[in-house]
Design a protein around this motif. Structure first.
Motif, PDB file in Angstrom:
ATOM      1  N   GLY A 252       0.830  -1.201   0.000  1.00 61.16           N
ATOM      2  CA  GLY A 252       0.000   0.000   0.000  1.00 61.16           C
ATOM      3  C   GLY A 252       0.863   1.248   0.000  1.00 61.16           C
ATOM      4  N   VAL A 253       0.408   2.286  -0.684  1.00 62.78           N
ATOM      5  CA  VAL A 253       1.150   3.544  -0.747  1.00 62.78           C
ATOM      6  C   VAL A 253       0.225   4.698  -0.398  1.00 62.78           C
ATOM      7  CG1 VAL A 253       2.843   2.741  -2.454  1.00 62.78           C
ATOM      8  CG2 VAL A 253       0.713   3.756  -3.237  1.00 62.78           C
ATOM      9  N   ASN A 254       0.773   5.666   0.325  1.00 64.33           N
ATOM     10  CA  ASN A 254      -0.014   6.859   0.629  1.00 64.33           C
ATOM     11  C   ASN A 254      -0.446   7.527  -0.663  1.00 64.33           C
ATOM     12  OD1 ASN A 254      -0.200   7.065   3.511  1.00 64.33           O
ATOM     13  ND2 ASN A 254       2.005   7.416   3.529  1.00 64.33           N
TER      14      ASN A 254
ATOM     15  N   ASP B 217      -5.185   2.367   7.794  1.00 66.26           N
ATOM     16  CA  ASP B 217      -5.322   3.672   8.457  1.00 66.26           C
ATOM     17  C   ASP B 217      -4.579   3.678   9.794  1.00 66.26           C
ATOM     18  OD1 ASP B 217      -6.870   4.618   6.360  1.00 66.26           O
ATOM     19  OD2 ASP B 217      -8.768   4.552   7.477  1.00 66.26           O
ATOM     20  N   GLU B 218      -4.743   2.610  10.569  1.00 64.21           N
ATOM     21  CA  GLU B 218      -4.060   2.497  11.863  1.00 64.21           C
ATOM     22  C   GLU B 218      -2.545   2.486  11.701  1.00 64.21           C
ATOM     23  OE1 GLU B 218      -5.495  -1.082  13.682  1.00 64.21           O
ATOM     24  OE2 GLU B 218      -7.536  -0.307  13.853  1.00 64.21           O
ATOM     25  N   ASN B 219      -2.070   2.008  10.559  1.00 65.76           N
ATOM     26  CA  ASN B 219      -0.634   1.922  10.305  1.00 65.76           C
ATOM     27  C   ASN B 219      -0.107   3.087   9.466  1.00 65.76           C
ATOM     28  OD1 ASN B 219       0.628  -0.760  11.377  1.00 65.76           O
ATOM     29  ND2 ASN B 219      -1.463  -1.242  10.735  1.00 65.76           N
ATOM     30  N   GLY B 220      -0.911   4.129   9.323  1.00 67.85           N
ATOM     31  CA  GLY B 220      -0.461   5.348   8.659  1.00 67.85           C
ATOM     32  C   GLY B 220      -0.431   5.312   7.151  1.00 67.85           C
ATOM     33  N   VAL B 221      -1.076   4.327   6.531  1.00 69.79           N
ATOM     34  CA  VAL B 221      -1.131   4.258   5.072  1.00 69.79           C
ATOM     35  C   VAL B 221      -2.517   4.734   4.641  1.00 69.79           C
ATOM     36  CG1 VAL B 221      -0.930   2.802   3.023  1.00 69.79           C
ATOM     37  CG2 VAL B 221       0.490   2.323   5.036  1.00 69.79           C
ATOM     38  N   LYS B 222      -2.563   5.890   4.017  1.00 70.56           N
ATOM     39  CA  LYS B 222      -3.829   6.499   3.594  1.00 70.56           C
ATOM     40  C   LYS B 222      -4.008   6.317   2.091  1.00 70.56           C
ATOM     41  CE  LYS B 222      -4.381   8.012   7.755  1.00 70.56           C
ATOM     42  NZ  LYS B 222      -5.166   7.231   8.664  1.00 70.56           N
ATOM     43  N   MET B 223      -4.981   5.504   1.734  1.00 74.38           N
ATOM     44  CA  MET B 223      -5.281   5.240   0.328  1.00 74.38           C
ATOM     45  C   MET B 223      -6.724   5.632   0.041  1.00 74.38           C
ATOM     46  SD  MET B 223      -3.447   1.504  -0.245  1.00 74.38           S
ATOM     47  CE  MET B 223      -3.380   1.667  -2.036  1.00 74.38           C
ATOM     48  N   ASP B 224      -7.072   5.710  -1.233  1.00 77.32           N
ATOM     49  CA  ASP B 224      -8.461   5.862  -1.647  1.00 77.32           C
ATOM     50  C   ASP B 224      -8.983   4.465  -1.931  1.00 77.32           C
ATOM     51  OD1 ASP B 224      -8.529   8.679  -1.515  1.00 77.32           O
ATOM     52  OD2 ASP B 224      -7.611   8.821  -3.495  1.00 77.32           O
ATOM     53  N   TYR B 225     -10.180   4.165  -1.433  1.00 80.81           N
ATOM     54  CA  TYR B 225     -10.740   2.818  -1.514  1.00 80.81           C
ATOM     55  C   TYR B 225     -11.966   2.811  -2.421  1.00 80.81           C
ATOM     56  CZ  TYR B 225      -7.634   1.771   2.280  1.00 80.81           C
ATOM     57  OH  TYR B 225      -6.500   1.601   3.025  1.00 80.81           O
ATOM     58  N   TYR B 226     -12.009   1.790  -3.278  1.00 83.53           N
ATOM     59  CA  TYR B 226     -13.114   1.607  -4.216  1.00 83.53           C
ATOM     60  C   TYR B 226     -13.580   0.162  -4.151  1.00 83.53           C
ATOM     61  CZ  TYR B 226     -11.118   5.913  -5.962  1.00 83.53           C
ATOM     62  OH  TYR B 226     -10.617   7.192  -6.048  1.00 83.53           O
ATOM     63  N   GLY B 227     -14.859  -0.020  -4.356  1.00 80.52           N
ATOM     64  CA  GLY B 227     -15.418  -1.359  -4.424  1.00 80.52           C
ATOM     65  C   GLY B 227     -16.418  -1.426  -5.553  1.00 80.52           C
ATOM     66  N   ILE B 228     -16.395  -2.531  -6.276  1.00 80.11           N
ATOM     67  CA  ILE B 228     -17.407  -2.749  -7.309  1.00 80.11           C
ATOM     68  C   ILE B 228     -18.058  -4.099  -7.072  1.00 80.11           C
ATOM     69  CG2 ILE B 228     -16.249  -1.305  -9.033  1.00 80.11           C
ATOM     70  CD1 ILE B 228     -15.531  -3.997 -10.461  1.00 80.11           C
ATOM     71  N   ASP B 229     -19.311  -4.170  -7.441  1.00 79.71           N
ATOM     72  CA  ASP B 229     -20.062  -5.415  -7.360  1.00 79.71           C
ATOM     73  C   ASP B 229     -21.198  -5.310  -8.373  1.00 79.71           C
ATOM     74  OD1 ASP B 229     -20.138  -7.703  -4.921  1.00 79.71           O
ATOM     75  OD2 ASP B 229     -21.918  -7.615  -6.206  1.00 79.71           O
ATOM     76  N   ILE B 230     -21.701  -6.451  -8.797  1.00 76.73           N
ATOM     77  CA  ILE B 230     -22.807  -6.424  -9.760  1.00 76.73           C
ATOM     78  C   ILE B 230     -24.159  -6.285  -9.068  1.00 76.73           C
ATOM     79  CG2 ILE B 230     -21.563  -7.670 -11.562  1.00 76.73           C
ATOM     80  CD1 ILE B 230     -23.090 -10.205 -10.682  1.00 76.73           C
ATOM     81  N   SER B 231     -24.178  -6.376  -7.731  1.00 77.83           N
ATOM     82  CA  SER B 231     -25.433  -6.300  -6.985  1.00 77.83           C
ATOM     83  C   SER B 231     -25.604  -4.943  -6.298  1.00 77.83           C
ATOM     84  CB  SER B 231     -25.486  -7.408  -5.926  1.00 77.83           C
ATOM     85  OG  SER B 231     -26.599  -7.213  -5.074  1.00 77.83           O
ATOM     86  N   LYS B 232     -26.561  -4.188  -6.764  1.00 74.06           N
ATOM     87  CA  LYS B 232     -26.877  -2.894  -6.151  1.00 74.06           C
ATOM     88  C   LYS B 232     -27.332  -3.086  -4.703  1.00 74.06           C
ATOM     89  CE  LYS B 232     -29.873   1.103  -6.800  1.00 74.06           C
ATOM     90  NZ  LYS B 232     -30.930   1.696  -7.638  1.00 74.06           N
ATOM     91  N   ASP B 233     -28.091  -4.137  -4.453  1.00 67.87           N
ATOM     92  CA  ASP B 233     -28.613  -4.381  -3.104  1.00 67.87           C
ATOM     93  C   ASP B 233     -27.499  -4.660  -2.099  1.00 67.87           C
ATOM     94  OD1 ASP B 233     -31.205  -4.018  -4.019  1.00 67.87           O
ATOM     95  OD2 ASP B 233     -31.525  -6.163  -4.382  1.00 67.87           O
ATOM     96  N   ILE B 234     -26.511  -5.449  -2.492  1.00 71.14           N
ATOM     97  CA  ILE B 234     -25.425  -5.767  -1.561  1.00 71.14           C
ATOM     98  C   ILE B 234     -24.528  -4.551  -1.358  1.00 71.14           C
ATOM     99  CG2 ILE B 234     -23.649  -6.705  -3.102  1.00 71.14           C
ATOM    100  CD1 ILE B 234     -24.800  -8.329   0.153  1.00 71.14           C
ATOM    101  N   LEU B 235     -24.385  -3.711  -2.376  1.00 73.43           N
ATOM    102  CA  LEU B 235     -23.610  -2.480  -2.211  1.00 73.43           C
ATOM    103  C   LEU B 235     -24.280  -1.532  -1.227  1.00 73.43           C
ATOM    104  CD1 LEU B 235     -22.360  -1.720  -5.837  1.00 73.43           C
ATOM    105  CD2 LEU B 235     -21.035  -2.586  -3.900  1.00 73.43           C
TER     106      LEU B 235
END
Length: 124
Positions: free
Chosen positions: A45-47, A70-88
């Motif tokens: 992971g990279v800041n 985050d606890e270890n000082g690595v700040k990234m932007d997080y993204y998630g994709i899924d085909i299910s709108k309901d589970i998102l």
């Protein structure tokens, strides 16, 4: 290629194009399960980097890794994709992860824009 090619300190390839599959060299990771995923994310992971969870579902793994980094000082932007709108909708309650309905076969990201791509239990 969407994700950057990642190599270890000896120049060995451990990660390749997310469109064709992920190659991870698990040698040296002492733990299994979520601990191994956190160890891998902490190592690579990279800041300011970008983290994608393919088939993120309820975002259990990505939220866990986000909290750990985050606890270890690595700040990234997080993204998630899924085909299910309901589970998102369930995953959105975890916060801190930008979510989209999308398929792994047609990712909504620019080439070379992702630093870590994870897929846990998502069908291929």
């Amino acid at each position: 290629m969407i994700a950057r090619e990642l190599t270890d300190k000896d120049g060995e390839k451990i990660y390749n194009d997310v469109q064709t599959g992920v190659l991870i060299d698990w040698d040296g990771l002492e733990n299994t399960g979520i601990e191994s995923l956190r160890d891998f994310a902490l190592k690579y992971g990279v800041n300011g980097g970008n983290f994608l969870d393919l088939g993120c579902g309820e975002c259990y793994y990505s939220a866990n890794i986000k909290a750990f980094l985050d606890e270890n000082g690595v700040k990234m932007d997080y993204y998630g994709i899924d085909i299910s709108k309901d589970i998102l909708a369930v995953g959105s309650k975890r916060g801190g992860i930008s979510l989209a309905v999308a398929s792994a076969s047609d990712l909504p990201f620019e080439n070379d824009s992702l630093d870590i791509v994870m897929s846990v239990f998502a069908p291929s």
